[in-house]
Enzyme design. Structure first.
Site, short mmCIF file in Angstrom:
data_model
loop_
_atom_site.label_atom_id
_atom_site.label_comp_id
_atom_site.label_asym_id
_atom_site.label_seq_id
_atom_site.Cartn_x
_atom_site.Cartn_y
_atom_site.Cartn_z
N GLY A 137 6.45 -0.83 -2.14
CA GLY A 137 5.16 -0.20 -2.51
C GLY A 137 4.59 0.46 -1.25
O GLY A 137 5.34 0.73 -0.24
N ASP A 147 -6.26 -5.10 -7.80
CA ASP A 147 -5.29 -3.99 -8.06
C ASP A 147 -4.52 -4.46 -9.41
O ASP A 147 -3.16 -4.31 -9.27
CB ASP A 147 -4.33 -3.85 -7.15
CG ASP A 147 -3.49 -2.45 -6.86
OD1 ASP A 147 -3.86 -1.95 -7.68
OD2 ASP A 147 -2.47 -2.68 -6.18
#
Length: 488
Positions: free
Chosen positions: A18, A144
Site C-alpha cells: 500500500g 479507512d
C-alpha cells in the site's frame, strides 16, 4: 525472499503493498506456522515530494502511527480482526507480525461475483459490522473502510484489515496528521473526513455505508459524471436507494443505507443499530449453501451451528461467565449472598479508583441477574449501577454507556422527583461516555435538558443533577477547545 526477520520469521513472498506499508507472507521458524509481516515502507511516495526537514518529520509521524497500530491490535480481541503476534525493527524499519488471513479481498470478490444474492451480501455486511462493533466499543475509529481492506478467508470468515490510520477517540490522543492531509480513501470518505473535521464512530458508519451500498446495489452510491466529481457528490448529493439499482432489496435495507450515508453524522445509526437491521436478513444455522456456489463462501460461518467461531460479540462486554462462587450448589442459579459480597468488593475498587476483577465479574453477571431476578429487585439495580460506574472509571465507555442506559430505561420505576433526578444523572453519564465516540452535539442536548429537569426539582436533588451536569459540560468544553484532536 528467504530473508529472516527478528531471528525467526522467514519472508517467503510479498502479498500486499500500500501507500505506507508492505506485507509479506513469512514462515515462523520457531513454531512452524505462516504469518503476515507488515513493514513500514521507506520509499513511501509522498515522502519523496517533501524537502529533507519535512521528510524527516513526516517519517516520524508514520513511525508513531505504526506503533499506535500495534497498540490498537493488542487491544482489539475479535476473530474478524487479525491479532498481533510480535513486533520489532529490521534494518532500521519497524515491522508487525500478525495472523495470516488467506483468501480474497472483498474488492476482488465483488469483481468476480457481483451482483451478489441478498443473503450473501448480508453475510459479508454482518461480519464486517461485528468487527467494527469491537473497535467502536473501545472506542477506535478505523477511518479507512473500503473493499480492499476487507478480506474473505478461505473458510468464508471476514477479516477487517489495516488499522494503520485507525485512531482511538479522546481529547488526550496524540495528533499524527498535518492540516491539509485528508485521511481515508477516495470514494469512501465521510463528508467530515473530506472537510478535515473531527472523526467519530459515525465516520466509519458512512464509509461502511458506501461498502454496503456496493454489496446490495452492485455499484457505489456515487460515480463520476460530467457535471459533478466524487467529492462534491459525497458532500452535497443525497444517494438514491440501492433498491433502484438491484431487484430484491428490502425497504428496510434501502432506509438503512440512506441513514448510513447521511451527511450529518448525528443522523447516522450506530453499528449496533446497523446489526439489528442486517442480522435478521442474513443466513441462519442450517440454511442451504447459496446457488451457484461461491468460493470462498461468506455465508458458511453464519450457516454453522451457534457454537461456531463466528457469533455476534457486540451485545455485551466480553467478560468471564459466572464462576462457581457466585452460583448455588448446582451451579444453576445465582447466589444472592455471593453477589452482595461481590458488590461490596466492587464498591471498594471504585472507591480506591482502581476498578478491576470485581467490577468485571459484576458486569459479566449483570444480564443474568436481571434475567433471573427481574428488574424490580434492588440488588439487580445495585449490580448494574456498580458495573456502569466501574466500567466508566476503567475507561470502557461503550460498556458503561450500555449499563447506564439500561438502568435509565428499565430499572427505574415511577416519575417522582427522585426518579426524574436519577434518570437525568444516568442520561448525563451516557452522554459523557458517548463523548468518547465524538458525539458532542448529542451531549450538548442532554446537558441542556438536564438543566431544565434540575430547575423543577427540590434543591437537594437539583444539586445532585447539577454536579454531574457541570462535569459533562466541562468535558464538552475541553473537547470543543481541542479541535486538533480531530485528526491523528
Amino acid at each position: 525472499m528467504g530473508e529472516v526477520v527478528g531471528g525467526r520469521y522467514e519472508l517467503t513472498e510479498s502479498i500486499g503493498k500500500g501507500g505506507m506499508a508492505q506485507v509479506w507472507r513469512a514462515r515462523d521458524l520457531v513454531i512452524s506456522r505462516d504469518v503476515a509481516v507488515k513493514f513500514l515502507r521507506s520509499d513511501f511516495v509522498n515522502l519523496q515530494q517533501l524537502d529533507t526537514r519535512e521528510r524527516l518529520a513526516e517519517h516520524d509521524v508514520l513511525r508513531a502511527r505504526f506503533r499506535r497500530e500495534a497498540t490498537l491490535l493488542r487491544r482489539l480481541d475479535h476473530h474478524g480482526i487479525p491479532e498481533l503476534y510480535d513486533q520489532g525493527s529490521h534494518q532500521g524499519m519497524p515491522y508487525l507480525v500478525m495472523r495470516l488471513v488467506t483468501g480474497v479481498t472483498l474488492h476482488k470478490f465483488l469483481a468476480q461475483y457481483a451482483p451478489l444474492p441478498l443473503t450473501v451480501a448480508v453475510a459479508v455486511a454482518v461480519q464486517v459490522a461485528d468487527a467494527m462493533a469491537c473497535a467502536h466499543t473501545l472506542p477506535v475509529v478505523h477511518r479507512d473502510l473500503k473493499p480492499q481492506n476487507v478480506m474473505i478467508s478461505d473458510e468464508g470468515v471476514i477479516a477487517l484489515l489495516d488499522f494503520g490510520i485507525a485512531k482511538p477517540l479522546g481529547i488526550d490522543v496524540t495528533q499524527y496528521t498535518r492540516h491539509g492531509s485528508t485521511l481515508g480513501s477516495r470514494g469512501y470518505q465521510a463528508p467530515e473526513q473530506i472537510l478535515e473535521k473531527e472523526p467519530t464512530t459515525r465516520t466509519d458508519i458512512y464509509s461502511f455505508g458506501c461498502v454496503c451500498y456496493e454489496l446490495f446495489a452492485g455499484r457505489p452510491p456515487f460515480v463520476m459524471d460530467e457535471t459533478r466529481g466524487l467529492v462534491e457528490q459525497h458532500l452535497k448529493v443525497d444517494p438514491l436507494p440501492p433498491g433502484l439499482y438491484a431487484a430484491g432489496v428490502p425497504e428496510e435495507l434501502d432506509d438503512l443505507m440512506l441513514r448510513m450515508l447521511a451527511k450529518d453524522p448525528e443522523q447516522r445509526p450506530t453499528v449496533d443499530e446497523v446489526l439489528d437491521v442486517l442480522s435478521p436478513l442474513g443466513p441462519h444455522p442450517g440454511d442451504p449453501e447459496p446457488q451457484p456456489r461461491l468460493r470462498p463462501d461468506p455465508t458458511a460461518p453464519l450457516r454453522q451451528p451457534r457454537d461456531s467461531p463466528v457469533e455476534r460479540q457486540s451485545q455485551a462486554p466480553a467478560f468471564p461467565t459466572a464462576p462457581d462462587p457466585y452460583t448455588d450448589a448446582d451451579g444453576e442459579w445465582l447466589n444472592a449472598h455471593a453477589l452482595e459480597v461481590l458488590c461490596a468488593a466492587a464498591e471498594r475498587e471504585i472507591h480506591e479508583g482502581d476498578p478491576d476483577d470485581a467490577v468485571r465479574h459484576l458486569a459479566g453477571l449483570a444480564d443474568r441477574a436481571r434475567a433471573e431476578w427481574g428488574s424490580r429487585r434492588p440488588l439487580v439495580r445495585r449490580i448494574w449501577e456498580l458495573a456502569a460506574e466501574g466500567l466508566r472509571l476503567a475507561g470502557d465507555c461503550g460498556g458503561a454507556a450500555r449499563f447506564y442506559q439500561g438502568i435509565a430505561d428499565d430499572l427505574i420505576r415511577g416519575d417522582g422527583p427522585q426518579e426524574r433526578a436519577d434518570r437525568a444523572v444516568l442520561r448525563l453519564r451516557v452522554a459523557e461516555c458517548r463523548l468518547a465516540f465524538g458525539e458532542i452535539e448529542a451531549a450538548i442536548g442532554v446537558v441542556e435538558v438536564a438543566g431544565h429537569v434540575a430547575a423543577g426539582l427540590p434543591m437537594s436533588l437539583a444539586s445532585q443533577v447539577e454536579k454531574v451536569r457541570r462535569e459533562v459540560d466541562t468535558d464538552i468544553a475541553e473537547r470543543l477547545a481541542d479541535p486538533g484532536a480531530a485528526q491523528g
